[in-house]
Design an enzyme around this catalytic site. Structure first.
Site, PDB file in Angstrom:
ATOM      1  N   ASP A  60       0.655  -1.660  -0.041  1.00 31.79           N
ATOM      2  CA  ASP A  60      -0.065  -0.441  -0.110  1.00 31.79           C
ATOM      3  C   ASP A  60       1.037   1.224   0.083  1.00 31.79           C
ATOM      4  O   ASP A  60       1.852   1.448  -0.077  1.00 31.79           O
ATOM      5  CB  ASP A  60      -0.360  -0.159   1.182  1.00 31.79           C
ATOM      6  CG  ASP A  60      -0.096   0.236   2.436  1.00 31.79           C
ATOM      7  OD1 ASP A  60       1.263   0.371   2.433  1.00 31.79           O
ATOM      8  OD2 ASP A  60      -0.972  -0.488   3.726  1.00 31.79           O
ATOM      9  N   GLY A  62       0.840   3.637   1.975  1.00 30.34           N
ATOM     10  CA  GLY A  62       0.820   4.768   3.158  1.00 30.34           C
ATOM     11  C   GLY A  62       0.836   6.031   3.354  1.00 30.34           C
ATOM     12  O   GLY A  62       0.065   6.146   5.130  1.00 30.34           O
ATOM     13  N   GLY A  63      -0.647   5.594   3.074  1.00 27.75           N
ATOM     14  CA  GLY A  63      -2.116   6.785   3.116  1.00 27.75           C
ATOM     15  C   GLY A  63      -2.669   6.891   4.158  1.00 27.75           C
ATOM     16  O   GLY A  63      -3.064   7.240   5.427  1.00 27.75           O
ATOM     17  N   PHE A  64      -2.872   5.382   4.047  1.00 27.67           N
ATOM     18  CA  PHE A  64      -4.242   4.917   5.438  1.00 27.67           C
ATOM     19  C   PHE A  64      -3.869   5.037   6.780  1.00 27.67           C
ATOM     20  O   PHE A  64      -4.502   5.279   7.432  1.00 27.67           O
ATOM     21  CB  PHE A  64      -4.666   3.557   5.283  1.00 27.67           C
ATOM     22  CG  PHE A  64      -5.591   3.357   5.898  1.00 27.67           C
ATOM     23  CD1 PHE A  64      -7.458   3.301   5.913  1.00 27.67           C
ATOM     24  CD2 PHE A  64      -5.459   1.961   6.974  1.00 27.67           C
ATOM     25  CE1 PHE A  64      -8.197   3.100   6.913  1.00 27.67           C
ATOM     26  CE2 PHE A  64      -6.596   1.527   8.011  1.00 27.67           C
ATOM     27  CZ  PHE A  64      -7.256   2.224   7.423  1.00 27.67           C
ATOM     28  N   GLN A 169     -10.732   8.280  -4.670  1.00 21.56           N
ATOM     29  CA  GLN A 169     -11.004   8.312  -3.781  1.00 21.56           C
ATOM     30  C   GLN A 169     -12.135   9.347  -3.312  1.00 21.56           C
ATOM     31  O   GLN A 169     -13.501   8.638  -4.530  1.00 21.56           O
ATOM     32  CB  GLN A 169     -10.432   9.084  -2.444  1.00 21.56           C
ATOM     33  CG  GLN A 169      -8.939   8.796  -1.916  1.00 21.56           C
ATOM     34  CD  GLN A 169      -9.638   7.301  -0.608  1.00 21.56           C
ATOM     35  OE1 GLN A 169     -10.968   7.803  -0.406  1.00 21.56           O
ATOM     36  NE2 GLN A 169      -8.616   6.705  -0.216  1.00 21.56           N
ATOM     37  N   GLY A 196     -11.246   4.673   0.922  1.00 21.95           N
ATOM     38  CA  GLY A 196     -12.177   5.111   1.651  1.00 21.95           C
ATOM     39  C   GLY A 196     -13.337   4.670   1.906  1.00 21.95           C
ATOM     40  O   GLY A 196     -14.341   5.182   2.725  1.00 21.95           O
ATOM     41  N   ASP A 246      -8.503  -7.557  -0.049  1.00 29.81           N
ATOM     42  CA  ASP A 246      -7.747  -7.502   0.995  1.00 29.81           C
ATOM     43  C   ASP A 246      -8.650  -7.318   2.451  1.00 29.81           C
ATOM     44  O   ASP A 246      -8.949  -6.245   2.438  1.00 29.81           O
ATOM     45  CB  ASP A 246      -6.100  -6.518   1.091  1.00 29.81           C
ATOM     46  CG  ASP A 246      -6.482  -5.894   1.558  1.00 29.81           C
ATOM     47  OD1 ASP A 246      -6.151  -5.236   2.742  1.00 29.81           O
ATOM     48  OD2 ASP A 246      -6.898  -4.642   0.815  1.00 29.81           O
ATOM     49  N   CYS A 284     -14.506 -28.716   6.536  1.00 31.43           N
ATOM     50  CA  CYS A 284     -12.804 -27.653   5.877  1.00 31.43           C
ATOM     51  C   CYS A 284     -12.042 -28.653   6.612  1.00 31.43           C
ATOM     52  O   CYS A 284     -12.139 -29.477   7.542  1.00 31.43           O
ATOM     53  CB  CYS A 284     -12.771 -26.440   7.403  1.00 31.43           C
ATOM     54  SG  CYS A 284     -11.253 -26.564   6.459  1.00 31.43           S
ATOM     55  N   CYS A 286      -8.907 -28.051   6.366  1.00 27.98           N
ATOM     56  CA  CYS A 286      -7.591 -27.751   6.072  1.00 27.98           C
ATOM     57  C   CYS A 286      -5.966 -28.002   7.517  1.00 27.98           C
ATOM     58  O   CYS A 286      -7.274 -29.497   7.924  1.00 27.98           O
ATOM     59  CB  CYS A 286      -7.290 -26.505   6.649  1.00 27.98           C
ATOM     60  SG  CYS A 286      -8.113 -26.207   8.220  1.00 27.98           S
ATOM     61  N   CYS A 289      -7.998 -28.350  10.917  1.00 28.34           N
ATOM     62  CA  CYS A 289      -9.324 -29.066  11.322  1.00 28.34           C
ATOM     63  C   CYS A 289      -9.276 -30.532  11.283  1.00 28.34           C
ATOM     64  O   CYS A 289      -9.643 -31.869  11.355  1.00 28.34           O
ATOM     65  CB  CYS A 289      -9.890 -28.755  10.307  1.00 28.34           C
ATOM     66  SG  CYS A 289     -10.994 -26.775  10.787  1.00 28.34           S
ATOM     67  N   HIS A 315      -7.352 -22.251  10.174  1.00 26.91           N
ATOM     68  CA  HIS A 315      -7.542 -21.818   9.671  1.00 26.91           C
ATOM     69  C   HIS A 315      -8.597 -21.136   8.699  1.00 26.91           C
ATOM     70  O   HIS A 315      -9.561 -20.978   7.636  1.00 26.91           O
ATOM     71  CB  HIS A 315      -8.421 -23.033  10.915  1.00 26.91           C
ATOM     72  CG  HIS A 315      -9.618 -22.488  10.322  1.00 26.91           C
ATOM     73  ND1 HIS A 315     -10.886 -23.140   9.627  1.00 26.91           N
ATOM     74  CD2 HIS A 315     -10.955 -21.809  10.853  1.00 26.91           C
ATOM     75  CE1 HIS A 315     -12.032 -23.115   9.432  1.00 26.91           C
ATOM     76  NE2 HIS A 315     -12.328 -22.445  10.513  1.00 26.91           N
TER      77      HIS A 315
END
Length: 338
Positions: A60, A62-64, A169, A196, A246, A284, A286, A289, A315
């Site tokens: 990213d 760095g703005g957030f 934005q 945003g 994300d 599941c 995984c 599990c 998990h």
């Protein structure tokens, strides 16, 4: 995309991420700039080599993070002056500096420097924020294109360069969002993000902004909604046409004992699981599990054992990534039959 803020998806080793099928993870420009420093990472060959991650990566801008330091920052046309949350030291992030840091980190996808508009924000505030974001987008793109051959792996990969995404934005105002999207498309970024969101607004408003902005962005370039969301949200947004998402939710929730399962959300710390020998999710497959019981996962949380956070995170990531695999297959089938 699992979030690896400081060069690590918290509590989960990289080989496990590979086994889970993660194709791309995130790194955080702000945090990696402060520790260990982008120049150190550049000298070590870039973030892929530094954290031993051979697959794709996005950083990213760095703005957030600077947005979240509202009491420690000052915004001007040049950029944002802020104080480190670690030691109070003074720093300056401009669009050019954000690009320099991200080029040094060497992620496959970089993000233009933007200002994330808070919620709620009146129209005048949102318009002023958008003015900064559009000005900084132009400067980000210009500097990025001029400096992109400085990426640590440029020669090693035969002249390959990074991609840069612009960020839409405009707060919750349709006309500002439209202006932002149209101007960014004119600049011709490699991909486009909707930023945003997930800043405290109701979910219906999130959906409305995505519905309004997506048709304005090119279908032949990646369209990325930043910072979302819960499993049902990411399925909904993907069906709307979003390509990338994300969120820290799967790992953050895991560290607090919240598991996502085919049967819904589960707080593994609840007393009802103290003697439950079944897996967290019977449907599941995984590695967690297959091997561990609900009773054991609860015991780890009750005793504060770090392994609890790790197993819960594995998990939850498996559930999220599995959800997306099924969704991709379903979308492909739908595309073929239609």
């Amino acid at each position: 995309m699992p979030v690896g803020t400081q060069g690590t998806v918290k509590a989960v080793p990289q080989n496990v991420l590979e086994e889970l099928g993660a194709q791309i993870i995130l790194g955080n420009t702000y945090h990696l700039y402060l520790r260990p420093g982008h120049e150190l990472i550049r000298r070590l060959g870039g973030l892929h080599k530094f954290i031993s991650w051979p697959r794709a990566m996005l950083t990213d801008s760095g703005g957030f993070q600077v947005f979240s330091l509202s009491q420690l920052r000052k915004i001007t046309e040049e950029g944002v002056k802020f104080r480190s949350h670690l030691d109070g030291s003074s720093h300056m992030f401009s669009p050019e500096h954000s690009m320099d840091v991200q080029i040094a980190l060497g992620a496959d996808i970089c993000m233009a420097f933007d200002e994330c508009t808070e919620y709620p924000a009146d129209e005048a505030r949102a318009a002023e924020s958008l003015r900064y974001t559009m000005m900084w987008a132009e400067r980000s793109l210009r500097h990025f294109r001029a400096q992109q051959e400085r990426v640590p792996w440029f020669e090693e990969l035969g002249g390959q360069t990074q991609s840069l995404f612009g960020i839409v934005q405009g707060g919750m105002y349709s006309h500002l969002r439209r202006e932002s999207a149209e101007r960014l498309v004119e600049m011709d970024f490699d991909g486009y993000a909707i930023g945003g969101l997930s800043v405290g607004e109701p979910r219906e408003l999130t959906r409305q902004v995505i519905q309004e902005v997506l048709p304005l962005l090119p279908k032949d370039k990646p369209r990325y909604v930043m910072g979302v969301g819960f499993p049902d949200e990411i399925v909904e947004y993907a069906r709307m046409g979003v390509d990338m998402m994300d969120c820290v939710i799967p790992t953050r929730a895991a560290r607090h004992g919240l598991l996502f399962t085919s049967q819904g959300r589960m707080n593994i710390k609840n007393r009802q699981f103290a003697e439950d020998s079944g897996p967290a999710d019977p449907e599941c497959d995984c590695m967690v599990c297959r091997r561990y019981s609900r009773a054991y996962l609860r015991h780890l949380m009750q005793t504060g054992e770090p392994l609890g956070g790790t197993l819960n995170s594995i998990h939850n990531l498996a559930f999220y990534l599995g959800t997306m695999r099924k969704l991709r297959a379903d979308l492909e089938t739908t595309a073929v039959t239609s």
